[in-house]
Motif scaffolding. Structure first.
Motif, PDB file in Angstrom:
ATOM      1  N   GLU A  29       0.820  -1.215   0.000  1.00  0.00           N
ATOM      2  CA  GLU A  29       0.000   0.000   0.000  1.00  0.00           C
ATOM      3  C   GLU A  29       0.856   1.268   0.000  1.00  0.00           C
ATOM      4  O   GLU A  29       0.559   2.234  -0.701  1.00  0.00           O
ATOM      5  CB  GLU A  29      -0.927  -0.009   1.215  1.00  0.00           C
ATOM      6  N   ASP A  30       1.963   1.252   0.767  1.00  0.00           N
ATOM      7  CA  ASP A  30       2.799   2.449   0.842  1.00  0.00           C
ATOM      8  C   ASP A  30       3.554   2.713  -0.457  1.00  0.00           C
ATOM      9  O   ASP A  30       3.886   3.855  -0.765  1.00  0.00           O
ATOM     10  CB  ASP A  30       3.779   2.351   2.018  1.00  0.00           C
ATOM     11  N   MET A  31       3.802   1.674  -1.249  1.00  0.00           N
ATOM     12  CA  MET A  31       4.484   1.854  -2.531  1.00  0.00           C
ATOM     13  C   MET A  31       3.522   2.318  -3.627  1.00  0.00           C
ATOM     14  O   MET A  31       3.886   3.118  -4.480  1.00  0.00           O
ATOM     15  CB  MET A  31       5.127   0.529  -2.979  1.00  0.00           C
ATOM     16  N   LEU A  32       2.323   1.809  -3.606  1.00  0.00           N
ATOM     17  CA  LEU A  32       1.371   2.097  -4.691  1.00  0.00           C
ATOM     18  C   LEU A  32       0.949   3.562  -4.743  1.00  0.00           C
ATOM     19  O   LEU A  32       0.794   4.131  -5.822  1.00  0.00           O
ATOM     20  CB  LEU A  32       0.130   1.209  -4.556  1.00  0.00           C
ATOM     21  N   GLY A  33       0.765   4.176  -3.575  1.00  0.00           N
ATOM     22  CA  GLY A  33       0.344   5.576  -3.556  1.00  0.00           C
ATOM     23  C   GLY A  33      -0.892   5.798  -4.417  1.00  0.00           C
ATOM     24  O   GLY A  33      -1.922   5.135  -4.245  1.00  0.00           O
ATOM     25  N   ASP A  34      -0.785   6.720  -5.382  1.00  0.00           N
ATOM     26  CA  ASP A  34      -1.914   7.033  -6.274  1.00  0.00           C
ATOM     27  C   ASP A  34      -1.834   6.282  -7.597  1.00  0.00           C
ATOM     28  O   ASP A  34      -2.311   6.759  -8.628  1.00  0.00           O
ATOM     29  CB  ASP A  34      -1.944   8.547  -6.559  1.00  0.00           C
ATOM     30  N   ALA A  35      -1.207   5.112  -7.593  1.00  0.00           N
ATOM     31  CA  ALA A  35      -0.988   4.366  -8.841  1.00  0.00           C
ATOM     32  C   ALA A  35      -2.273   4.165  -9.643  1.00  0.00           C
ATOM     33  O   ALA A  35      -2.299   4.381 -10.856  1.00  0.00           O
ATOM     34  CB  ALA A  35      -0.346   3.015  -8.535  1.00  0.00           C
ATOM     35  N   GLU A  36      -3.338   3.788  -8.945  1.00  0.00           N
ATOM     36  CA  GLU A  36      -4.603   3.502  -9.649  1.00  0.00           C
ATOM     37  C   GLU A  36      -5.108   4.740 -10.391  1.00  0.00           C
ATOM     38  O   GLU A  36      -5.484   4.672 -11.564  1.00  0.00           O
ATOM     39  CB  GLU A  36      -5.648   3.010  -8.648  1.00  0.00           C
ATOM     40  N   ALA A  37      -5.087   5.888  -9.714  1.00  0.00           N
ATOM     41  CA  ALA A  37      -5.561   7.131 -10.331  1.00  0.00           C
ATOM     42  C   ALA A  37      -4.658   7.554 -11.484  1.00  0.00           C
ATOM     43  O   ALA A  37      -5.130   7.978 -12.548  1.00  0.00           O
ATOM     44  CB  ALA A  37      -5.622   8.241  -9.280  1.00  0.00           C
ATOM     45  N   THR A  38      -3.339   7.413 -11.301  1.00  0.00           N
ATOM     46  CA  THR A  38      -2.397   7.815 -12.345  1.00  0.00           C
ATOM     47  C   THR A  38      -2.546   6.933 -13.577  1.00  0.00           C
ATOM     48  O   THR A  38      -2.529   7.429 -14.710  1.00  0.00           O
ATOM     49  CB  THR A  38      -0.943   7.748 -11.826  1.00  0.00           C
ATOM     50  N   LEU A  39      -2.706   5.644 -13.364  1.00  0.00           N
ATOM     51  CA  LEU A  39      -2.908   4.721 -14.493  1.00  0.00           C
ATOM     52  C   LEU A  39      -4.178   5.066 -15.256  1.00  0.00           C
ATOM     53  O   LEU A  39      -4.207   5.046 -16.483  1.00  0.00           O
ATOM     54  CB  LEU A  39      -2.953   3.270 -13.989  1.00  0.00           C
ATOM     55  N   SER A  40      -5.220   5.422 -14.521  1.00  0.00           N
ATOM     56  CA  SER A  40      -6.476   5.813 -15.155  1.00  0.00           C
ATOM     57  C   SER A  40      -6.297   7.088 -15.977  1.00  0.00           C
ATOM     58  O   SER A  40      -6.800   7.196 -17.098  1.00  0.00           O
ATOM     59  CB  SER A  40      -7.545   6.014 -14.074  1.00  0.00           C
ATOM     60  N   GLU A  41      -5.524   8.027 -15.439  1.00  0.00           N
ATOM     61  CA  GLU A  41      -5.284   9.300 -16.143  1.00  0.00           C
ATOM     62  C   GLU A  41      -4.568   9.109 -17.471  1.00  0.00           C
ATOM     63  O   GLU A  41      -4.813   9.840 -18.429  1.00  0.00           O
ATOM     64  CB  GLU A  41      -4.453  10.238 -15.257  1.00  0.00           C
ATOM     65  N   VAL A  42      -3.665   8.124 -17.534  1.00  0.00           N
ATOM     66  CA  VAL A  42      -2.920   7.908 -18.782  1.00  0.00           C
ATOM     67  C   VAL A  42      -3.620   6.900 -19.696  1.00  0.00           C
ATOM     68  O   VAL A  42      -3.085   6.521 -20.736  1.00  0.00           O
ATOM     69  CB  VAL A  42      -1.454   7.466 -18.510  1.00  0.00           C
ATOM     70  N   GLY A  43      -4.814   6.458 -19.299  1.00  0.00           N
ATOM     71  CA  GLY A  43      -5.610   5.588 -20.168  1.00  0.00           C
ATOM     72  C   GLY A  43      -5.268   4.117 -20.094  1.00  0.00           C
ATOM     73  O   GLY A  43      -5.659   3.339 -20.962  1.00  0.00           O
ATOM     74  N   ALA A  44      -4.551   3.720 -19.027  1.00  0.00           N
ATOM     75  CA  ALA A  44      -4.198   2.299 -18.876  1.00  0.00           C
ATOM     76  C   ALA A  44      -5.342   1.580 -18.159  1.00  0.00           C
ATOM     77  O   ALA A  44      -5.218   1.155 -17.006  1.00  0.00           O
ATOM     78  CB  ALA A  44      -2.894   2.162 -18.096  1.00  0.00           C
ATOM     79  N   ASP A  45      -6.446   1.444 -18.879  1.00  0.00           N
ATOM     80  CA  ASP A  45      -7.678   0.922 -18.268  1.00  0.00           C
ATOM     81  C   ASP A  45      -7.711  -0.597 -18.157  1.00  0.00           C
ATOM     82  O   ASP A  45      -8.649  -1.153 -17.580  1.00  0.00           O
ATOM     83  CB  ASP A  45      -8.892   1.402 -19.070  1.00  0.00           C
ATOM     84  N   ASN A  46      -6.703  -1.277 -18.721  1.00  0.00           N
ATOM     85  CA  ASN A  46      -6.672  -2.740 -18.632  1.00  0.00           C
ATOM     86  C   ASN A  46      -5.716  -3.215 -17.531  1.00  0.00           C
ATOM     87  O   ASN A  46      -5.254  -4.348 -17.544  1.00  0.00           O
ATOM     88  CB  ASN A  46      -6.271  -3.359 -19.975  1.00  0.00           C
ATOM     89  N   VAL A  47      -5.433  -2.312 -16.565  1.00  0.00           N
ATOM     90  CA  VAL A  47      -4.589  -2.663 -15.418  1.00  0.00           C
ATOM     91  C   VAL A  47      -5.444  -2.766 -14.159  1.00  0.00           C
ATOM     92  O   VAL A  47      -6.231  -1.864 -13.869  1.00  0.00           O
ATOM     93  CB  VAL A  47      -3.474  -1.608 -15.185  1.00  0.00           C
ATOM     94  N   VAL A  48      -5.292  -3.859 -13.419  1.00  0.00           N
ATOM     95  CA  VAL A  48      -5.931  -4.016 -12.113  1.00  0.00           C
ATOM     96  C   VAL A  48      -4.841  -3.861 -11.065  1.00  0.00           C
ATOM     97  O   VAL A  48      -3.865  -4.622 -11.045  1.00  0.00           O
ATOM     98  CB  VAL A  48      -6.599  -5.403 -11.973  1.00  0.00           C
ATOM     99  N   VAL A  49      -4.977  -2.840 -10.207  1.00  0.00           N
ATOM    100  CA  VAL A  49      -3.991  -2.586  -9.160  1.00  0.00           C
ATOM    101  C   VAL A  49      -4.433  -3.305  -7.882  1.00  0.00           C
ATOM    102  O   VAL A  49      -5.588  -3.212  -7.480  1.00  0.00           O
ATOM    103  CB  VAL A  49      -3.854  -1.072  -8.890  1.00  0.00           C
TER     104      VAL A  49
END
Length: 216
Positions: free
Chosen positions: A109-129
């Protein structure tokens, strides 16, 4: 204002292409994904340097050359499911998302930070965090065509090779002295067969250390 787009092109031209990475989908993905948004804010200026970027503790974001060469050796196909272990803020997952059908990206959890939101912003919608222990993988989403680890290992848990499909492959950076060895393991009839890919360096991921037995 920093021109990150120019730096991204320079990274590919000066670090990735000269490393014998020629597969067009990898080149295209690394030109497209804004690496600077996946590093901690204070390290943004260093996003495109040819070094591992420290993320705290023993964790790093792999240098572009190492990640590109691992992906080149894995030759990920558009219909494949990939497990990305140690994805940190999500850069590797974003690049892999351009190559694969879907990516399961795992970290603490401490490494991921805002990974989910950032991935969504760049259009990487086929990633499950997913928050989880790297040594456990993510068996509930497997088995996987490809597994990649974003850091070095001294020991590789059977729990991870068990999550690889028969006929699947994984890229692992084995810590061997000062310089590590990246090998690609192929699962054939339930057994792993390893081939040397190239040399690279990175700290050992938490939980993948070799435990030495002390005797009196």
């Amino acid at each position: 204002m920093t021109d990150f787009a120019s730096r991204r092109t320079m990274m590919v031209d000066a670090q990735v292409r000269p490393a014998d990475v020629t597969k067009f989908p990898i080149i295209e993905a690394m030109l497209a994904v804004p690496r600077e948004v996946f590093v901690p804010g204070e390290k943004r200026e260093a996003a495109y340097l040819g070094d591992n970027i420290p993320l705290g503790g023993s964790r790093v974001m792999l240098e572009p050359r190492t990640l590109a060469k691992m992906l080149d050796a894995l030759d990920i196909q558009p219909d494949e499911l990939v497990l990305d272990l140690g994805c940190a803020l999500g850069y590797s997952a974003a690049v892999i998302s351009c190559l694969a059908e879907a990516v399961i990206a795992v970290d603490s959890e401490d490494m991921l930070g805002d990974a989910e939101a950032t991935l969504s912003e760049v259009g990487a919608d086929n990633v499950v965090v997913q928050v989880g222990d790297l040594t456990a993988g993510a068996p509930e989403h497997g088995p996987y065509d490809v597994i990649i680890l974003e850091g070095a290992v001294e020991t590789l848990p059977d729990a991870l090779t068990d999550q690889l499909k028969d006929g699947g492959r994984m890229a692992v950076l084995f810590a061997e002295g000062a310089l590590g060895t990246v090998k690609v393991g192929y699962k054939i009839d339930g057994k792993m067969s390893w081939r040397f890919a190239f040399n690279a360096g990175a700290p050992v991921l938490p939980g993948f250390e070799r435990h030495t037995a002390f005797t009196l």
